[in-house]
Design a protein around this motif. Sequence first.
Motif, mmCIF file in Angstrom:
data_model
loop_
_atom_site.group_PDB
_atom_site.id
_atom_site.type_symbol
_atom_site.label_atom_id
_atom_site.label_comp_id
_atom_site.label_asym_id
_atom_site.label_seq_id
_atom_site.Cartn_x
_atom_site.Cartn_y
_atom_site.Cartn_z
ATOM 1 N N LEU A 70 1.150 -0.927 -0.103
ATOM 2 C CA LEU A 70 0.311 0.014 -0.121
ATOM 3 C C LEU A 70 0.726 1.468 0.265
ATOM 4 C CD1 LEU A 70 -2.860 -1.174 2.436
ATOM 5 C CD2 LEU A 70 -2.185 -1.253 -0.412
ATOM 6 N N ALA A 71 1.959 1.524 0.438
ATOM 7 C CA ALA A 71 2.920 2.680 0.637
ATOM 8 C C ALA A 71 3.912 2.008 -0.673
ATOM 9 C CB ALA A 71 3.991 2.175 1.934
ATOM 10 N N LEU A 72 4.001 1.524 -0.990
ATOM 11 C CA LEU A 72 4.651 1.907 -2.869
ATOM 12 C C LEU A 72 3.734 2.484 -4.007
ATOM 13 C CD1 LEU A 72 5.722 -2.044 -3.275
ATOM 14 C CD2 LEU A 72 7.438 0.436 -2.475
ATOM 15 N N MET A 73 1.965 1.325 -3.715
ATOM 16 C CA MET A 73 0.678 1.815 -4.344
ATOM 17 C C MET A 73 0.389 3.260 -4.340
ATOM 18 S SD MET A 73 0.456 -0.556 -6.749
ATOM 19 C CE MET A 73 2.039 -1.735 -6.585
ATOM 20 N N CYS A 74 -0.072 3.601 -3.457
ATOM 21 C CA CYS A 74 0.048 4.788 -2.578
ATOM 22 C C CYS A 74 1.003 6.365 -3.495
ATOM 23 C CB CYS A 74 0.083 5.250 -1.160
ATOM 24 S SG CYS A 74 -1.649 5.003 -0.725
ATOM 25 N N ALA A 75 2.370 5.706 -2.773
ATOM 26 C CA ALA A 75 3.259 7.344 -3.879
ATOM 27 C C ALA A 75 3.427 6.809 -5.419
ATOM 28 C CB ALA A 75 4.643 6.256 -3.653
ATOM 29 N N LEU A 76 1.919 6.401 -5.824
ATOM 30 C CA LEU A 76 1.625 6.277 -7.606
ATOM 31 C C LEU A 76 1.265 7.308 -7.909
ATOM 32 C CD1 LEU A 76 2.479 2.861 -8.771
ATOM 33 C CD2 LEU A 76 4.310 3.676 -8.309
ATOM 34 N N THR A 77 1.401 8.235 -8.800
ATOM 35 C CA THR A 77 0.336 9.857 -9.280
ATOM 36 C C THR A 77 -0.186 8.863 -10.299
ATOM 37 O OG1 THR A 77 1.911 11.352 -9.726
ATOM 38 C CG2 THR A 77 0.270 11.709 -10.525
ATOM 39 N N ASN A 78 -2.072 8.959 -9.749
ATOM 40 C CA ASN A 78 -3.193 8.403 -10.992
ATOM 41 C C ASN A 78 -3.109 7.278 -10.263
ATOM 42 O OD1 ASN A 78 -2.463 10.598 -13.250
ATOM 43 N ND2 ASN A 78 -1.853 9.317 -13.899
ATOM 44 N N MET A 79 -3.050 6.395 -9.402
ATOM 45 C CA MET A 79 -3.297 5.087 -9.069
ATOM 46 C C MET A 79 -4.161 5.442 -8.025
ATOM 47 S SD MET A 79 -3.516 2.149 -9.554
ATOM 48 C CE MET A 79 -1.520 1.182 -9.656
ATOM 49 N N LEU A 124 2.290 -2.944 6.921
ATOM 50 C CA LEU A 124 3.749 -1.918 7.899
ATOM 51 C C LEU A 124 3.270 -0.770 8.876
ATOM 52 C CD1 LEU A 124 6.683 -1.909 5.882
ATOM 53 C CD2 LEU A 124 5.990 -3.333 7.302
ATOM 54 N N ALA A 125 3.564 -0.574 9.710
ATOM 55 C CA ALA A 125 2.618 0.802 10.775
ATOM 56 C C ALA A 125 2.655 0.970 9.739
ATOM 57 C CB ALA A 125 3.541 0.345 12.127
ATOM 58 N N TYR A 126 4.076 1.422 9.602
ATOM 59 C CA TYR A 126 4.213 3.166 9.152
ATOM 60 C C TYR A 126 4.588 3.596 7.248
ATOM 61 C CZ TYR A 126 5.193 4.902 13.756
ATOM 62 O OH TYR A 126 5.310 5.284 14.932
ATOM 63 N N GLY A 127 3.512 3.856 6.585
ATOM 64 C CA GLY A 127 3.527 3.367 5.141
ATOM 65 C C GLY A 127 1.473 3.537 4.624
ATOM 66 N N GLY A 128 1.301 2.964 5.670
ATOM 67 C CA GLY A 128 -0.402 2.694 5.045
ATOM 68 C C GLY A 128 -0.995 3.545 5.076
ATOM 69 N N LEU A 129 -2.290 3.013 5.617
ATOM 70 C CA LEU A 129 -3.109 4.314 6.089
ATOM 71 C C LEU A 129 -3.142 4.675 7.141
ATOM 72 C CD1 LEU A 129 -6.593 4.553 5.799
ATOM 73 C CD2 LEU A 129 -6.662 2.899 7.366
ATOM 74 N N ALA A 130 -2.194 3.967 8.392
ATOM 75 C CA ALA A 130 -2.109 5.455 9.626
ATOM 76 C C ALA A 130 -1.515 6.441 9.498
ATOM 77 C CB ALA A 130 -1.088 4.439 10.708
ATOM 78 N N SER A 131 -1.030 5.788 7.794
ATOM 79 C CA SER A 131 0.285 6.907 8.113
ATOM 80 C C SER A 131 0.024 7.856 6.993
ATOM 81 C CB SER A 131 1.464 6.795 6.703
ATOM 82 O OG SER A 131 2.537 6.315 7.367
#
Lengths: 328, 286
Positions: A128-137, A257-264
Amino acid sequence: MPVTFTFGEMLSARSVIGSTLAELGEQYENLWVLTPDIGATLVEFRDQFPDRFLDVGLAEQVCVGIAAGLAYDGNIPVVSGMLPFLSMRALEQTRTDVCYPNLPVKIIGTHGGLVGNGGSTHYAVEDLALMCALTNMTVTSIGDPLMVGEVIRQSMQMQGPIYIRLSVGKSDAVLYEPGQHDVRIGKGIVAREGTDATIFTHGTTVLQALKAADQLALDGRSVRVVDMFTLKPLDGDLVERCAAETGGRFVVLEDHLAYGGLASRIADVVLDRALGLSSFERLGIPQVYAGFGDDEQLRDKHGYGLAATVAALRRAVAGASDPSKGTR
Amino acid sequence: MDDTKVGEIERLEDLAYELRAKLLQLCGTYEGAVHIGGDLSVADILTALFNYGLHVNPADIADPRRDRFVLSKGHAAVCMYIAMAIRGFFSYDDILKTYGQLGSAYGMHPCKVQLPGVECSTGSLGHGLPLAVGMALGARHRGASHRIVCLMGDGETGEGSVWEAAMAARSNELGNLVAFIDRNRQLMTSFAEERVVFEPYPDKWRAFGWEVVEADGHDMASLVAAIDGLPATDSGRPTVVICETIKGKGVDFMEHNLAWHAGSLGPADLERAMAALEASRRKAVA
């Protein structure tokens, strides 16, 4: 024939994917389904539309690349597979070939989180951290198996790409009666009302959050449960409303991961909108490569199981702080 | 060879010369680096494709029947832009004036969103052939008879995704897919064979089930013959045309020279390069 399901009943999200894609294949002549050798639950689509089904074998990169090529050609491709591999082996194809030209490719996969007992090669915990970083995704994570079908249907109208994350998908608890909630990509679902604190979660841990809220109810505490199944774009207005309506007490629970996903992502909203919370605690996977065990055992071992969730909610409503804060 | 064909080849040779001259002019005007070595190695191939091989129409870039061209070696973008300008897609003056500038559609690697007419956004090596496979599957499914042509560098075929796509193309019997390889035998910082054993290169493609055609990538008659000999689009096997080329071709001090993977020419070097290009043409004619 309409089928109804009731709360707690087990249903296979994969079978919902299979039947939904077969239904949509009828409706959309340009819908394709591709898989890198994870096609067992796609048989309905494969049998009905064999010339729009492609199993490339063990080759995630080319699977996503071909999907992009099909989308350039005017098609709507769905790539279905296991997320630890799709989200990482094909990350650059997803970013550069799909997201950069904003093509309507849908990536649907299983094994999000410490699920399936495959060991760390087979757990998608950073996805989720990786995908949330992608513009347009657009990024989603779904627990209720019937909702998977609804999200796929809605995504047919989208211009750009979407990522749909599931647990193992073989046996998932039905969380909502059909029609109980207005499911809309980009909007969180208030799965249970409450006023003392909010627990935000997504995917396989929604059920655990509901169980934890039940336990807090026995204490006489009212906990709101938000199924934030869309991580991107995040429903910031709902976050803001929850801050105002539940005493600024937030717990975020996720099988990631607690850091990088929804919590972040929620923390970003809290900072960007200066929400001034009274408490914020995150429960998720720490910086470890988790070992073997069944799903619940792993969540317990790594500090985000049901008992830990109940404890975090009790701290939140009591105004106490997380003893392990900042160590994850 | 009949007179018409001889005339066609001469016309293409003139266009390739024009393309090289315009490339050098841009390389001498633009202050940043241009991938001039690899541009010059594909100049004849791109000329042959855009002016002979590809069924494309600059006046109707959305024609569903058009052939699709995928520049997998995206760093040769400027050569493609100019080749397409010569064919009538774009204005060379616009390219020359705006290349690489803020707001320009003409940049180091092609972007379909910013530059309609280009078929897809490329630049990361090893991505073009998978895209082309997807386009070829879509075309065949619709019963369309156009070709999908993908141009790769030989160095690029060190990327594993190329071979995943090669297997997918063969497995799906995509006879409407043609790959051209710019076999200039140079990577960015090394001569290819010193770092990676590519040979026996044509046999690698044969082993993956592709039809292999070997051509001289700087001999227009050879390129035209390769294009003329391509199988019908409803045939069952993808074809690769391996074009032997020279990085920097046409400018003697750039040829086989690792220093000219990318660079820019000052006014003095531009004059020297133009003179070298002219001399190389005289030699070819003689």
